[in-house]
Scaffold this motif. Structure first.
Motif, short mmCIF file in Angstrom:
data_model
loop_
_atom_site.label_atom_id
_atom_site.label_comp_id
_atom_site.label_asym_id
_atom_site.label_seq_id
_atom_site.Cartn_x
_atom_site.Cartn_y
_atom_site.Cartn_z
N GLN A 72 59.62 29.20 42.00
CA GLN A 72 58.56 28.46 41.32
C GLN A 72 59.15 27.29 40.53
N PHE A 73 60.23 27.56 39.81
CA PHE A 73 60.90 26.49 39.06
C PHE A 73 61.41 25.40 40.00
N PHE A 74 62.06 25.81 41.10
CA PHE A 74 62.64 24.87 42.06
C PHE A 74 61.58 23.93 42.64
N LEU A 75 60.46 24.50 43.09
CA LEU A 75 59.40 23.69 43.71
C LEU A 75 58.70 22.82 42.68
N ALA A 76 58.41 23.38 41.50
CA ALA A 76 57.75 22.60 40.46
C ALA A 76 58.61 21.42 40.04
N CYS A 77 59.92 21.65 39.95
CA CYS A 77 60.84 20.59 39.56
C CYS A 77 60.84 19.46 40.59
N ILE A 78 60.80 19.81 41.87
CA ILE A 78 60.76 18.80 42.94
C ILE A 78 59.57 17.88 42.75
N PHE A 79 58.40 18.47 42.55
CA PHE A 79 57.18 17.67 42.53
C PHE A 79 57.00 16.90 41.22
N VAL A 80 57.50 17.45 40.11
CA VAL A 80 57.42 16.72 38.84
C VAL A 80 58.31 15.48 38.88
N VAL A 81 59.55 15.64 39.38
CA VAL A 81 60.46 14.49 39.47
C VAL A 81 59.92 13.48 40.48
N ALA A 82 59.37 13.98 41.59
CA ALA A 82 58.80 13.08 42.61
C ALA A 82 57.66 12.26 42.01
N TYR A 121 61.38 11.34 47.08
CA TYR A 121 61.45 12.75 47.46
C TYR A 121 62.90 13.25 47.51
N SER A 122 63.79 12.42 48.05
CA SER A 122 65.19 12.82 48.18
C SER A 122 65.83 13.05 46.81
N TRP A 123 65.59 12.13 45.88
CA TRP A 123 66.16 12.28 44.55
C TRP A 123 65.59 13.50 43.83
N SER A 124 64.29 13.75 44.01
CA SER A 124 63.68 14.90 43.36
C SER A 124 64.25 16.21 43.89
N ILE A 125 64.52 16.27 45.19
CA ILE A 125 65.13 17.47 45.78
C ILE A 125 66.54 17.67 45.25
N PHE A 126 67.30 16.57 45.15
CA PHE A 126 68.66 16.64 44.63
C PHE A 126 68.66 17.15 43.18
N CYS A 127 67.78 16.58 42.33
CA CYS A 127 67.69 17.02 40.93
C CYS A 127 67.33 18.49 40.84
N SER A 128 66.35 18.91 41.64
CA SER A 128 65.91 20.29 41.60
C SER A 128 67.00 21.25 42.05
N LEU A 129 67.72 20.88 43.10
CA LEU A 129 68.84 21.72 43.56
C LEU A 129 69.91 21.85 42.49
N THR A 130 70.22 20.75 41.82
CA THR A 130 71.24 20.76 40.77
C THR A 130 70.83 21.66 39.61
N LEU A 131 69.61 21.49 39.11
CA LEU A 131 69.14 22.29 37.98
C LEU A 131 69.02 23.77 38.35
N THR A 132 68.56 24.04 39.57
CA THR A 132 68.44 25.44 40.01
C THR A 132 69.81 26.09 40.15
N TYR A 133 70.78 25.33 40.63
CA TYR A 133 72.13 25.86 40.77
C TYR A 133 72.68 26.32 39.41
N PHE A 134 72.51 25.49 38.37
CA PHE A 134 73.03 25.86 37.06
C PHE A 134 72.24 27.01 36.44
N LEU A 135 70.97 27.15 36.82
CA LEU A 135 70.22 28.33 36.39
C LEU A 135 70.78 29.59 37.03
N LEU A 136 71.15 29.49 38.30
CA LEU A 136 71.67 30.65 39.02
C LEU A 136 73.06 31.06 38.55
#
Length: 286
Positions: A72-82, A121-136
């Motif tokens: 949920q966090f990963f997908l929401a982050c993608i669309f908010v940054v987008a 879209y590409s930048w939003s996916i990159f940001c979301s992946l980065t933030l999710t990685y540090f959460l994990l």
């Protein structure tokens, strides 16, 4: 019922906006191309959050799996940054349309429009992946109670059993960078737009130029005002009530407001809706 009505309006409004733009040839231009993607983003991140919210308001079991929370966090982050950069792209589009109208169709060719949207879209996916990685990288132990209706970053790190310092700094830097860079594009674009409009000798021309930008400025003010308050002001994190209110506003309310803002102030959209209603209900075209 309130949230169900809001979500219904959000879905109908944003999907309706996409359909209207596709079926009306007069709306096949860069501005509405970006607006259709803004509607798509609004629909998506509202759908990531609101259905689970509605479920939690009805059922007693409000559990969510760790995987579901992270997704949920990963997908929401993608669309908010987008959405953040889609609004910036739309500001640039208005800048070219008002300040360089003779080269508008060349500067905003279909290829350029596609690249701008793809970059967002590409930048939003990159940001979301980065933030999710540090959460994990954080460690979670036992049963955790998230003090929010959504798996928002601050709520997740607050229940971590390890030090969330790095993850908190990463999202603060990321949110601040995204806000500053997108707002710089928006502010620069509108400074040049304002200068160009004020140089126009025709009062009608000035009114038309301001009218085409009014809806976009309204959407920008509401969205960025909420994001700045929620993520880029450290003191706001001390109040969970404010975090919840901000989360509700930008995940539930704003996606509903955007199609209303653009449709109510747009003559072409209103005419298309009127024709669709007359054709479907009365069987004739106006």
């Amino acid at each position: 019922m309130v949230f169900l009505i809001i979500y219904t309006v959000t879905v109908l409004g944003n999907l309706g906006m996409i359909v209207i733009i596709r079926i009306n040839p007069n709306l096949h231009n860069p501005m509405y191309f970006f607006l259709s993607h803004l509607s798509f983003v609004d629909f998506c991140y509202s759908s990531v959050i609101t259905p689970k919210l509605l479920e939690n308001l009805v059922v007693e079991d409000r559990n969510i799996s760790f995987t579901g929370c992270i997704m949920q966090f990963f997908l929401a982050c993608i669309f908010v940054v987008a959405e953040t950069f889609m609004l910036a792209v739309m500001a640039y589009d208005r800048f070219v349309a008002v300040c360089n109208p003779l080269v508008y169709h060349i500067a905003m060719s279909p290829k350029v429009c596609f690249l701008l949207v793809a970059a967002s879209y590409s930048w939003s996916i990159f940001c979301s992946l980065t933030l999710t990685y540090f959460l994990l990288t954080l460690y979670f132990c036992g049963t955790n109670f998230i003090n929010n209706f959504v798996c928002e970053h601050a709520a997740i790190v607050s229940v971590s059993c390890s030090d969330p310092y790095i993850s908190q700094k990463i999202i603060l830097v990321s949110a601040t960078f995204n806000e500053i860079s997108s707002l710089m594009i928006i502010l620069t674009s509108y400074v040049f737009i304002f200068i160009t409009v004020m140089k126009m000798s025709s009062r009608r021309g000035r009114q038309k130029a301001f009218s085409t930008c009014a809806s976009h400025l309204t959407a920008i003010t509401i969205f960025h005002g909420t994001i700045l308050f929620l993520y880029c002001v450290p003191n706001s994190k001390g109040s969970w009530l404010m975090i919840k209110v901000g989360s509700v506003f930008y995940t539930v309310v704003i996606p509903m407001l955007n199609p209303l803002i653009y449709s109510l102030r747009n003559k072409d959209v209103k005419n298309t809706v009127r024709k669709l209603i007359n054709t479907n209900l009365f069987g004739f075209k106006v």
